[in-house]
Design a protein around this motif. Structure first.
Motif, PDB file in Angstrom:
ATOM      1  N   SER A  31       0.810  -1.222   0.000  1.00  0.00           N
ATOM      2  CA  SER A  31       0.000   0.000   0.000  1.00  0.00           C
ATOM      3  C   SER A  31       0.843   1.272   0.000  1.00  0.00           C
ATOM      4  CB  SER A  31      -0.922   0.025   1.235  1.00  0.00           C
ATOM      5  OG  SER A  31      -1.837  -1.049   1.201  1.00  0.00           O
ATOM      6  N   TYR A  32       2.121   1.095  -0.223  1.00  0.00           N
ATOM      7  CA  TYR A  32       3.025   2.234  -0.167  1.00  0.00           C
ATOM      8  C   TYR A  32       3.402   2.734  -1.559  1.00  0.00           C
ATOM      9  CZ  TYR A  32       3.995   1.985   4.837  1.00  0.00           C
ATOM     10  OH  TYR A  32       3.893   2.026   6.209  1.00  0.00           O
ATOM     11  N   THR A  33       3.658   4.012  -1.606  1.00  0.00           N
ATOM     12  CA  THR A  33       4.386   4.620  -2.713  1.00  0.00           C
ATOM     13  C   THR A  33       5.798   4.911  -2.212  1.00  0.00           C
ATOM     14  OG1 THR A  33       2.439   5.638  -3.724  1.00  0.00           O
ATOM     15  CG2 THR A  33       4.578   6.640  -4.219  1.00  0.00           C
ATOM     16  N   ARG A  52       4.685   3.218  -7.331  1.00  0.00           N
ATOM     17  CA  ARG A  52       3.728   2.538  -6.454  1.00  0.00           C
ATOM     18  C   ARG A  52       4.168   1.094  -6.313  1.00  0.00           C
ATOM     19  NH1 ARG A  52      -1.131   4.295  -5.124  1.00  0.00           N
ATOM     20  NH2 ARG A  52      -1.434   5.546  -7.012  1.00  0.00           N
ATOM     21  N   LEU A 100       2.296   6.113   2.702  1.00  0.00           N
ATOM     22  CA  LEU A 100       1.203   5.152   2.739  1.00  0.00           C
ATOM     23  C   LEU A 100      -0.042   5.706   2.065  1.00  0.00           C
ATOM     24  CD1 LEU A 100       0.213   2.407   3.837  1.00  0.00           C
ATOM     25  CD2 LEU A 100      -0.412   3.596   5.948  1.00  0.00           C
ATOM     26  N   ASN A 101      -0.592   4.887   1.158  1.00  0.00           N
ATOM     27  CA  ASN A 101      -1.879   5.209   0.526  1.00  0.00           C
ATOM     28  C   ASN A 101      -1.907   6.596  -0.117  1.00  0.00           C
ATOM     29  OD1 ASN A 101      -3.036   2.720   1.212  1.00  0.00           O
ATOM     30  ND2 ASN A 101      -3.653   3.480   3.224  1.00  0.00           N
ATOM     31  N   TYR A 103      -2.328   9.139  -3.244  1.00  0.00           N
ATOM     32  CA  TYR A 103      -2.831   9.298  -4.593  1.00  0.00           C
ATOM     33  C   TYR A 103      -1.685   9.796  -5.468  1.00  0.00           C
ATOM     34  CZ  TYR A 103      -7.536   8.846  -2.701  1.00  0.00           C
ATOM     35  OH  TYR A 103      -8.668   8.386  -2.092  1.00  0.00           O
TER      36      TYR A 103
END
Length: 126
Positions: A31-33, A52, A100-101, A103
């Protein structure tokens, strides 16, 4: 606790190449970038590129497209930054970061990243 450890920096002549690595541990990163930033002496830290972790979508700073390429190896929990045709103005401390998470529209501001590595020095001589 997430840990990020950069490696691969060093001294290189203008026109040369380097590949930086960022080893990530302490979490599952689906769930990380993951991002690369750099900070030159006397300048603010700036966005270089991000990926991502799940899916592999990437984004690069417009000024670096064509010379720098970000990638990741899920099996090794490692992110890379391939830097080609290096210029003296690329001299900086390069940092990896994890957010985390995020956009995709929020990938460039460093404030959005939760974890940072200690940085690795890249020096490009003319």
């Amino acid at each position: 606790q997430v840990q990020l450890v950069e490696s691969g920096g060093g001294l290189v002549q203008a026109g040369g190449s380097l590949r930086l690595s960022c080893a990530a541990s302490g979490s599952t990163f689906s769930s990380y970038t993951m991002g690369w930033f750099r900070q030159a002496p006397g300048k603010e830290r700036e966005f270089v590129a991000a990926v991502r972790w799940s899916g592999g979508n990437t984004r690069h700073a417009d000024s670096l497209k064509g010379r720098f390429t970000i990638s990741r190896d899920n099996a090794k929990n490692t992110m890379y930054l391939q830097m080609n045709s290096l210029k003296p103005e690329d001299t900086a401390v390069y940092y990896c970061a994890a957010g985390l998470n995020l956009y995709v529209t929020t990938w460039s501001p460093l404030i959005n990243y939760d974890y940072w590595g200690q940085g690795t020095q890249v020096t490009v001589s003319s």
